[in-house]
Scaffold this motif. Structure first.
Motif, PDB file in Angstrom:
ATOM      1  N   VAL A   1      10.414  24.843   4.182  1.00 39.89           N
ATOM      2  CA  VAL A   1       9.780  24.735   2.862  1.00 39.89           C
ATOM      3  C   VAL A   1      10.730  25.266   1.803  1.00 39.89           C
ATOM      4  CG1 VAL A   1       7.781  25.347   1.458  1.00 39.89           C
ATOM      5  CG2 VAL A   1       7.522  25.062   3.941  1.00 39.89           C
ATOM      6  N   GLU A   2      10.975  24.441   0.777  1.00 34.46           N
ATOM      7  CA  GLU A   2      11.815  24.882  -0.340  1.00 34.46           C
ATOM      8  C   GLU A   2      10.970  25.072  -1.593  1.00 34.46           C
ATOM      9  OE1 GLU A   2      15.661  23.620  -3.118  1.00 34.46           O
ATOM     10  OE2 GLU A   2      14.405  22.077  -2.211  1.00 34.46           O
ATOM     11  N   TYR A   3      11.025  26.262  -2.178  1.00 28.05           N
ATOM     12  CA  TYR A   3      10.430  26.531  -3.480  1.00 28.05           C
ATOM     13  C   TYR A   3      11.542  26.353  -4.512  1.00 28.05           C
ATOM     14  CZ  TYR A   3       6.119  28.290  -1.422  1.00 28.05           C
ATOM     15  OH  TYR A   3       4.922  28.392  -0.745  1.00 28.05           O
ATOM     16  N   PHE A   4      11.341  25.441  -5.459  1.00 27.71           N
ATOM     17  CA  PHE A   4      12.441  25.038  -6.341  1.00 27.71           C
ATOM     18  C   PHE A   4      12.005  24.912  -7.794  1.00 27.71           C
ATOM     19  CE2 PHE A   4      10.203  21.176  -5.465  1.00 27.71           C
ATOM     20  CZ  PHE A   4      10.360  20.396  -6.600  1.00 27.71           C
ATOM     21  N   ASP A   5      13.016  24.851  -8.663  1.00 26.56           N
ATOM     22  CA  ASP A   5      12.826  24.670 -10.105  1.00 26.56           C
ATOM     23  C   ASP A   5      13.826  23.600 -10.539  1.00 26.56           C
ATOM     24  OD1 ASP A   5      13.358  25.022 -13.002  1.00 26.56           O
ATOM     25  OD2 ASP A   5      12.106  26.808 -12.838  1.00 26.56           O
ATOM     26  N   TYR A   6      13.378  22.638 -11.350  1.00 27.24           N
ATOM     27  CA  TYR A   6      14.267  21.543 -11.752  1.00 27.24           C
ATOM     28  C   TYR A   6      15.392  21.992 -12.676  1.00 27.24           C
ATOM     29  CZ  TYR A   6      11.528  17.920  -9.505  1.00 27.24           C
ATOM     30  OH  TYR A   6      10.913  17.124  -8.565  1.00 27.24           O
ATOM     31  N   ASN A   7      15.289  23.174 -13.259  1.00 26.64           N
ATOM     32  CA  ASN A   7      16.384  23.694 -14.071  1.00 26.64           C
ATOM     33  C   ASN A   7      17.340  24.576 -13.279  1.00 26.64           C
ATOM     34  OD1 ASN A   7      16.509  22.845 -16.842  1.00 26.64           O
ATOM     35  ND2 ASN A   7      14.491  23.757 -17.140  1.00 26.64           N
TER      36      ASN A   7
ATOM     37  N   GLN B   1      13.191   9.454 -18.542  1.00 24.57           N
ATOM     38  CA  GLN B   1      14.045   8.520 -17.823  1.00 24.57           C
ATOM     39  C   GLN B   1      13.776   8.585 -16.320  1.00 24.57           C
ATOM     40  OE1 GLN B   1      16.144   6.125 -19.069  1.00 24.57           O
ATOM     41  NE2 GLN B   1      16.170   5.499 -16.907  1.00 24.57           N
ATOM     42  N   ALA B   2      13.596   9.784 -15.794  1.00 21.63           N
ATOM     43  CA  ALA B   2      13.311   9.929 -14.367  1.00 21.63           C
ATOM     44  C   ALA B   2      11.959   9.303 -14.022  1.00 21.63           C
ATOM     45  CB  ALA B   2      13.314  11.405 -13.985  1.00 21.63           C
ATOM     46  N   ALA B   3      10.985   9.484 -14.901  1.00 20.10           N
ATOM     47  CA  ALA B   3       9.670   8.880 -14.681  1.00 20.10           C
ATOM     48  C   ALA B   3       9.774   7.357 -14.675  1.00 20.10           C
ATOM     49  CB  ALA B   3       8.697   9.332 -15.770  1.00 20.10           C
ATOM     50  N   LYS B   4      10.580   6.828 -15.576  1.00 22.85           N
ATOM     51  CA  LYS B   4      10.778   5.375 -15.634  1.00 22.85           C
ATOM     52  C   LYS B   4      11.493   4.875 -14.384  1.00 22.85           C
ATOM     53  CE  LYS B   4      12.827   1.743 -18.521  1.00 22.85           C
ATOM     54  NZ  LYS B   4      13.586   1.466 -19.781  1.00 22.85           N
ATOM     55  N   THR B   5      12.518   5.604 -13.955  1.00 22.58           N
ATOM     56  CA  THR B   5      13.267   5.219 -12.754  1.00 22.58           C
ATOM     57  C   THR B   5      12.367   5.203 -11.522  1.00 22.58           C
ATOM     58  OG1 THR B   5      15.317   6.157 -13.636  1.00 22.58           O
ATOM     59  CG2 THR B   5      15.198   5.844 -11.252  1.00 22.58           C
TER      60      THR B   5
ATOM     61  N   ALA C   1      19.558  14.377 -10.892  1.00 20.94           N
ATOM     62  CA  ALA C   1      20.801  13.668 -11.199  1.00 20.94           C
ATOM     63  C   ALA C   1      21.063  13.620 -12.702  1.00 20.94           C
ATOM     64  CB  ALA C   1      20.745  12.250 -10.641  1.00 20.94           C
ATOM     65  N   ALA C   2      20.006  13.765 -13.501  1.00 16.08           N
ATOM     66  CA  ALA C   2      20.146  13.651 -14.958  1.00 16.08           C
ATOM     67  C   ALA C   2      20.669  14.928 -15.609  1.00 16.08           C
ATOM     68  CB  ALA C   2      18.809  13.269 -15.584  1.00 16.08           C
ATOM     69  N   GLY C   3      20.761  16.014 -14.846  1.00 20.24           N
ATOM     70  CA  GLY C   3      21.271  17.265 -15.407  1.00 20.24           C
ATOM     71  C   GLY C   3      20.163  18.143 -15.935  1.00 20.24           C
ATOM     72  N   PRO C   4      20.443  18.990 -16.943  1.00 21.66           N
ATOM     73  CA  PRO C   4      19.425  19.905 -17.476  1.00 21.66           C
ATOM     74  C   PRO C   4      18.174  19.154 -17.910  1.00 21.66           C
ATOM     75  CG  PRO C   4      21.584  20.470 -18.330  1.00 21.66           C
ATOM     76  CD  PRO C   4      21.748  19.166 -17.608  1.00 21.66           C
ATOM     77  N   VAL C   5      17.027  19.779 -17.677  1.00 25.09           N
ATOM     78  CA  VAL C   5      15.758  19.132 -17.997  1.00 25.09           C
ATOM     79  C   VAL C   5      15.560  19.044 -19.514  1.00 25.09           C
ATOM     80  CG1 VAL C   5      13.248  19.316 -17.790  1.00 25.09           C
ATOM     81  CG2 VAL C   5      14.708  19.890 -15.844  1.00 25.09           C
ATOM     82  N   SER C   6      15.175  17.870 -19.966  1.00 19.70           N
ATOM     83  CA  SER C   6      14.830  17.649 -21.372  1.00 19.70           C
ATOM     84  C   SER C   6      13.760  16.571 -21.420  1.00 19.70           C
ATOM     85  CB  SER C   6      16.057  17.197 -22.176  1.00 19.70           C
ATOM     86  OG  SER C   6      16.470  15.905 -21.751  1.00 19.70           O
TER      87      SER C   6
ATOM     88  N   ILE D   1      10.044  28.556 -12.839  1.00 18.97           N
ATOM     89  CA  ILE D   1      10.129  29.932 -13.345  1.00 18.97           C
ATOM     90  C   ILE D   1      11.194  30.116 -14.421  1.00 18.97           C
ATOM     91  CG2 ILE D   1       9.259  30.968 -11.218  1.00 18.97           C
ATOM     92  CD1 ILE D   1      12.136  31.556 -10.408  1.00 18.97           C
ATOM     93  N   LEU D   2      11.994  29.079 -14.674  1.00 23.88           N
ATOM     94  CA  LEU D   2      13.144  29.268 -15.548  1.00 23.88           C
ATOM     95  C   LEU D   2      12.881  28.925 -17.007  1.00 23.88           C
ATOM     96  CD1 LEU D   2      15.997  27.958 -13.219  1.00 23.88           C
ATOM     97  CD2 LEU D   2      15.285  30.319 -13.650  1.00 23.88           C
ATOM     98  N   SER D   3      11.921  28.046 -17.285  1.00 22.81           N
ATOM     99  CA  SER D   3      11.629  27.674 -18.674  1.00 22.81           C
ATOM    100  C   SER D   3      10.318  26.918 -18.741  1.00 22.81           C
ATOM    101  CB  SER D   3      12.755  26.798 -19.245  1.00 22.81           C
ATOM    102  OG  SER D   3      12.723  25.507 -18.649  1.00 22.81           O
ATOM    103  N   GLU D   4       9.833  26.719 -19.970  1.00 20.50           N
ATOM    104  CA  GLU D   4       8.617  25.925 -20.165  1.00 20.50           C
ATOM    105  C   GLU D   4       8.873  24.470 -19.779  1.00 20.50           C
ATOM    106  OE1 GLU D   4       5.411  26.512 -20.894  1.00 20.50           O
ATOM    107  OE2 GLU D   4       5.988  28.594 -20.554  1.00 20.50           O
ATOM    108  N   GLN D   5      10.099  23.994 -20.003  1.00 26.20           N
ATOM    109  CA  GLN D   5      10.420  22.623 -19.601  1.00 26.20           C
ATOM    110  C   GLN D   5      10.367  22.477 -18.078  1.00 26.20           C
ATOM    111  OE1 GLN D   5      14.183  21.952 -21.694  1.00 26.20           O
ATOM    112  NE2 GLN D   5      13.131  20.512 -23.037  1.00 26.20           N
ATOM    113  N   SER D   6      10.670  23.558 -17.368  1.00 24.26           N
ATOM    114  CA  SER D   6      10.551  23.533 -15.909  1.00 24.26           C
ATOM    115  C   SER D   6       9.100  23.268 -15.504  1.00 24.26           C
ATOM    116  CB  SER D   6      11.005  24.862 -15.309  1.00 24.26           C
ATOM    117  OG  SER D   6      12.375  25.101 -15.559  1.00 24.26           O
TER     118      SER D   6
END
Length: 248
Positions: free
Chosen positions: A103-109, A180-184, A169-174, A139-144
């Protein structure tokens, strides 16, 4: 000087407490093996011997504390087993009936989480009997948090992996990279918005379990009865999986 003396005193007290605990454990084991066999003098002698040994060999204390921590962590994992091991939607890869679940606990940022992607993929490729479950731990930001909500929506729609890979793959979350990821991934954004309360509940549950397990950052891993908060190379993940497999 006073501070140093206080630290030394506290350390000595800690050593004495550990010695006393170890002595108590030995006494308990002896009494279990031979009830009523130990007399007062025997108990005092054993306690004194154990205490003297611990004070003479304090290097055994970290190992004892590590084993105690592992035992307590194992209890916490067992108590939260369903929340830890059960994926949300299709947020998993590998063998669905694998004998070991990582199990991996992760953050997209989290850059270390991003760099772990090929490591996890290689682990699954090399070990056909492992399952990997992904748990949102923003845990890293509100965008996370926003990214975690979208990811859970993708998992509920059976599109976790495409979204997961595309967003990393898109880099820092924005806002742009999330859209774009949702569209992909072909994510239905209307359905995603409707399930926000459910996603929030899952994130809250993950945070509660993470606190119980003492997770200190991302990525964090739960493997068998072991918890590690660090980016791990493939060799370390394989070793942990092997150990978990041996315990099952």
């Amino acid at each position: 000087m006073i501070y140093a003396e206080t630290r030394s005193s506290l350390k000595l007290v800690g050593l004495m407490l550990v010695a006393t605990l170890l002595g108590g454990i030995i006494l308990w084991a002896a009494q279990r093996a031979a009830p009523n066999a130990l007399q007062g003098a025997d108990k005092a002698r054993i306690e004194a011997t154990v205490r003297d040994y611990v004070l003479a060999h304090p290097e055994i204390i970290p190992e004892a504390m590590r084993l105690l921590q592992q035992r307590e962590t194992g209890k916490s994992i067992a108590a939260n087993r369903a929340q830890i091991l059960e994926p949300f939607g299709d947020a998993w890869i590998g063998n669905p009936k694998g004998d070991v679940t990582l199990v991996e606990y992760f953050d997209y940022n989290c850059g270390y989480c991003r760099s772990s992607l090929p490591v996890i993929a290689e682990l699954v490729r090399r070990d056909p009997n492992v399952r990997v479950v992904f748990k949102e731990f923003p845990i890293l930001s509100e965008q996370s948090v926003t990214a975690a909500r979208l990811s859970l929506a993708a998992a509920a729609q059976g599109k976790f992996k495409p979204f997961h890979d595309a967003l990393y793959a898109a880099g820092p979350v924005s806002e742009q990279t999330m859209q774009q990821a949702a569209k992909t991934a072909g994510l239905d954004l209307a359905k995603a918005a409707a399930m926000t309360p459910k996603a929030e509940a899952e994130i809250a549950a993950n945070r509660r379990v993470a606190q119980t397990l003492g997770l200190t950052g991302t990525p964090s891993w739960v493997i068998g009865t072991k918890v590690v908060s660090a980016a791990l190379p493939l060799e370390e993940l394989e070793k942990a999986v092997k150990e978990a497999r041996a315990q099952s």
